[in-house]
Design an enzyme around this catalytic site. Structure first.
Site, PDB file in Angstrom:
ATOM      1  N   CYS A 120      15.269   9.003  42.870  1.00  0.00           N
ATOM      2  CA  CYS A 120      14.124   9.388  42.035  1.00  0.00           C
ATOM      3  C   CYS A 120      14.541   9.775  40.621  1.00  0.00           C
ATOM      4  O   CYS A 120      13.685  10.020  39.767  1.00  0.00           O
ATOM      5  CB  CYS A 120      13.355  10.518  42.707  1.00  0.00           C
ATOM      6  SG  CYS A 120      12.932  10.116  44.403  1.00  0.00           S
ATOM      7  N   HIS A 256       9.693  14.020  37.724  1.00  0.00           N
ATOM      8  CA  HIS A 256       9.440  13.085  38.830  1.00  0.00           C
ATOM      9  C   HIS A 256       8.312  13.662  39.687  1.00  0.00           C
ATOM     10  O   HIS A 256       8.360  14.836  40.072  1.00  0.00           O
ATOM     11  CB  HIS A 256      10.727  12.917  39.643  1.00  0.00           C
ATOM     12  CG  HIS A 256      10.504  12.357  40.996  1.00  0.00           C
ATOM     13  ND1 HIS A 256       9.742  11.227  41.218  1.00  0.00           N
ATOM     14  CD2 HIS A 256      10.930  12.773  42.224  1.00  0.00           C
ATOM     15  CE1 HIS A 256       9.708  10.976  42.509  1.00  0.00           C
ATOM     16  NE2 HIS A 256      10.411  11.896  43.146  1.00  0.00           N
ATOM     17  N   ASN A 286       4.518   9.770  46.076  1.00  0.00           N
ATOM     18  CA  ASN A 286       5.846   9.838  45.473  1.00  0.00           C
ATOM     19  C   ASN A 286       6.386   8.411  45.401  1.00  0.00           C
ATOM     20  O   ASN A 286       6.713   7.823  46.424  1.00  0.00           O
ATOM     21  CB  ASN A 286       6.737  10.739  46.342  1.00  0.00           C
ATOM     22  CG  ASN A 286       8.179  10.792  45.860  1.00  0.00           C
ATOM     23  OD1 ASN A 286       8.628   9.937  45.114  1.00  0.00           O
ATOM     24  ND2 ASN A 286       8.908  11.797  46.324  1.00  0.00           N
TER      25      ASN A 286
HETATM   26  O1  UT7 Z   1      11.664  12.654  45.688  1.00  0.00           O
HETATM   27  C1  UT7 Z   1      12.053  13.739  46.466  1.00  0.00           C
HETATM   28  C2  UT7 Z   1      11.405  13.506  47.796  1.00  0.00           C
HETATM   29  N1  UT7 Z   1      11.190  14.600  48.663  1.00  0.00           N
HETATM   30  C3  UT7 Z   1      10.486  15.708  48.396  1.00  0.00           C
HETATM   31  O2  UT7 Z   1      10.038  15.971  47.318  1.00  0.00           O
HETATM   32  C4  UT7 Z   1      10.270  16.636  49.561  1.00  0.00           C
HETATM   33  C5  UT7 Z   1      10.167  18.058  49.160  1.00  0.00           C
HETATM   34  N2  UT7 Z   1       9.642  18.828  50.269  1.00  0.00           N
HETATM   35  C6  UT7 Z   1       8.326  18.800  50.572  1.00  0.00           C
HETATM   36  O3  UT7 Z   1       7.546  18.134  49.916  1.00  0.00           O
HETATM   37  C7  UT7 Z   1       7.877  19.665  51.702  1.00  0.00           C
HETATM   38  O4  UT7 Z   1       8.992  20.292  52.296  1.00  0.00           O
HETATM   39  C8  UT7 Z   1       7.108  18.872  52.776  1.00  0.00           C
HETATM   40  C9  UT7 Z   1       5.741  18.462  52.215  1.00  0.00           C
HETATM   41  C10 UT7 Z   1       7.858  17.653  53.228  1.00  0.00           C
HETATM   42  C11 UT7 Z   1       6.850  19.790  53.966  1.00  0.00           C
HETATM   43  O5  UT7 Z   1       6.162  20.957  53.536  1.00  0.00           O
HETATM   44  P1  UT7 Z   1       6.693  22.402  53.979  1.00  0.00           P
HETATM   45  O6  UT7 Z   1       5.756  23.368  53.406  1.00  0.00           O
HETATM   46  O7  UT7 Z   1       8.134  22.516  53.592  1.00  0.00           O
HETATM   47  O8  UT7 Z   1       6.496  22.338  55.529  1.00  0.00           O
HETATM   48  P2  UT7 Z   1       7.584  22.617  56.686  1.00  0.00           P
HETATM   49  O9  UT7 Z   1       8.528  21.486  56.800  1.00  0.00           O
HETATM   50  O10 UT7 Z   1       8.099  23.992  56.523  1.00  0.00           O
HETATM   51  O11 UT7 Z   1       6.656  22.607  57.936  1.00  0.00           O
HETATM   52  C12 UT7 Z   1       5.651  23.638  58.141  1.00  0.00           C
HETATM   53  C13 UT7 Z   1       4.859  23.246  59.348  1.00  0.00           C
HETATM   54  C14 UT7 Z   1       5.715  22.849  60.552  1.00  0.00           C
HETATM   55  O12 UT7 Z   1       5.060  23.284  61.710  1.00  0.00           O
HETATM   56  P3  UT7 Z   1       5.539  24.650  62.457  1.00  0.00           P
HETATM   57  O13 UT7 Z   1       6.974  24.414  62.811  1.00  0.00           O
HETATM   58  O14 UT7 Z   1       5.336  25.738  61.444  1.00  0.00           O
HETATM   59  O15 UT7 Z   1       4.609  24.725  63.626  1.00  0.00           O
HETATM   60  C15 UT7 Z   1       5.700  21.348  60.516  1.00  0.00           C
HETATM   61  O16 UT7 Z   1       5.888  20.757  61.776  1.00  0.00           O
HETATM   62  O17 UT7 Z   1       4.066  22.100  59.032  1.00  0.00           O
HETATM   63  C16 UT7 Z   1       4.298  21.091  60.021  1.00  0.00           C
HETATM   64  N3  UT7 Z   1       4.127  19.798  59.379  1.00  0.00           N
HETATM   65  C17 UT7 Z   1       2.938  19.203  59.251  1.00  0.00           C
HETATM   66  N4  UT7 Z   1       1.698  19.574  59.646  1.00  0.00           N
HETATM   67  C18 UT7 Z   1       0.679  18.753  59.368  1.00  0.00           C
HETATM   68  C19 UT7 Z   1       5.080  19.001  58.806  1.00  0.00           C
HETATM   69  N5  UT7 Z   1       4.508  17.901  58.316  1.00  0.00           N
HETATM   70  C20 UT7 Z   1       3.173  17.990  58.588  1.00  0.00           C
HETATM   71  C21 UT7 Z   1       2.069  17.180  58.334  1.00  0.00           C
HETATM   72  N6  UT7 Z   1       0.851  17.582  58.724  1.00  0.00           N
HETATM   73  N7  UT7 Z   1       2.186  15.994  57.673  1.00  0.00           N
END
Ligand code: UT7
Length: 331
Positions: A120, A256, A286
């Site tokens: 990215c 980005h 993204n």
């Molecule tokens: O170009 C660079 C590319 N990458 C990025 O920019 C990624 C940067 N990171 C992010 O954007 C975020 O970390 C994510 C959007 C991927 C995830 O958000 P988060 O706030 O960090 O969520 P998390 O991974 O801490 O998950 C929180 C909860 C979990 O459930 P539990 O364990 O609390 O019950 C996940 O299983 O959200 C759950 N979860 C979802 N729920 C609904 C993870 N993905 C999803 C989803 N829909 N799509």
């Protein structure tokens, strides 16, 4: 690896074109594929829709359409382009390069052509190379592209990644000019963090740790989030200080477009007004190396960016790599 320089630039951007595929994948569509909801996706990422390439549409096709858009908008010729740089992590092939395909398509007679892989940060890295090559006298007219078909390497059963990514392409022409417009650039790499965001290729390991060798994008979202925010918050003031500028001198911050929350967190920590950022992921997702040119196009279309404005571009992503450039907008 880290580097920072003022180029006494002899280069400026003279044209911009973009393209996104027709097919829209909305959050409602994703609710039918994985256990997620529109509310969760919007709240955590700011993404509402993404564009998805057709089965027979590849990164070179998107890049060619972005160049055609550029040719329609500006009175330019590609005949004397002497370097084509394509930033992509989803090239049609390992080789031949997307850049070679573009050379053939537009029948550009005498040009170097290469793809670069900086995830990215690819578009900004390619811009930095174009500025450096022109300022050094090695090249005069460089076609720079950021193009991706990330949907082809996204696992649509993995809700932590499939909500984020989309397809698109952006093209700019960078030309020799006595009034060069690249003010200062910087880049930094943390290879140790490569394991947190990858797509496997030939090796089943990164830094001796086993990886999912399934050809899909894999990420540790939380780690990537932290790395992105910490790197931007550390590196942006360093770049501005070194160039004798302040944040208040930046008309438009174009990071980005990975995730709206990353951008909001960076603005908050730097005390930079969020309204002066440009973000393309709301309707395109993204798009990795395409996200910055798409955001600039959106800024131009709504009359936000004007000639002479100071833009701060900052790419970051898999590697973990970061590249930023402060420039005057000259198109
Ligand atoms: O170009 C660079 C590319 N990458 C990025 O920019 C990624 C940067 N990171 C992010 O954007 C975020 O970390 C994510 C959007 C991927 C995830 O958000 P988060 O706030 O960090 O969520 P998390 O991974 O801490 O998950 C929180 C909860 C979990 O459930 P539990 O364990 O609390 O019950 C996940 O299983 O959200 C759950 N979860 C979802 N729920 C609904 C993870 N993905 C999803 C989803 N829909 N799509």
């Amino acid at each position: 690896m880290t580097g920072q320089w003022t180029s006494r630039s002899r280069a400026k951007i003279t044209a911009l074109g973009t393209y996104v595929p027709q097919k829209v994948l909305s959050n409602d569509d994703l609710e039918k594929l994985v256990d997620t909801s529109n509310e969760w996706i919007v709240q955590r990422t700011g993404v509402r829709e993404r564009r998805i390439a057709a089965d027979d549409e590849f990164t070179s096709d998107l890049c060619i359409k972005a160049i055609e858009d550029m040719l329609r908008r500006y009175p330019i010729s590609l005949h004397d382009v002497d370097l084509i740089l394509v930033a992509s992590i989803t090239p049609d092939h390992t080789f031949p390069s997307v850049a070679s395909i573009i050379q053939d398509h537009f029948d550009i007679p005498a040009t170097a052509a290469l793809d670069i892989s900086a995830a990215c940060a690819g578009f900004v890295s390619a811009l930095q190379l174009a500025d450096g090559m022109i300022t050094s006298g090695m090249h005069k007219k460089v076609l720079v592209l950021g193009g991706e078909t990330l949907s082809k390497v996204t696992d649509y059963s993995d809700r932590s990644t499939c909500i984020l990514f989309g397809d698109g392409a952006g093209a700019v022409l960078v030309e020799h000019a006595n009034d060069g417009a690249f003010i200062r650039s910087s880049s930094v790499t943390c290879g140790k963090a490569g394991i947190h965001l990858y797509r496997s290729g030939l090796s089943p390991r990164i830094a001796n740790q086993p990886i999912a060798a399934n050809g899909y994008i894999v990420q540790n979202g939380k780690e990537v989030f932290k790395l992105a925010v910490n790197t931007l918050v550390r590196e942006i003031p360093a770049l501005l200080n070194a160039s004798g500028h302040a944040l208040a001198d930046v008309d438009w911050f174009v990071p980005h477009s990975a995730n709206l929350r990353i951008v909001e967190a960076v603005c908050e920590k730097l005390h930079f007004p969020f309204e002066r950022t440009l973000f393309s992921a709301e309707y395109y997702g993204n798009t990795s190396s395409a996200s910055i040119p798409l955001a600039i196009r959106m800024g131009l279309d709504r009359g936000a960016i004007r000639q002479g404005d100071t833009l701060l571009l900052a790419g970051f992503g898999g590697g973990f790599v970061y590249a930023s450039t402060l420039l005057r907008w000259t198109v």
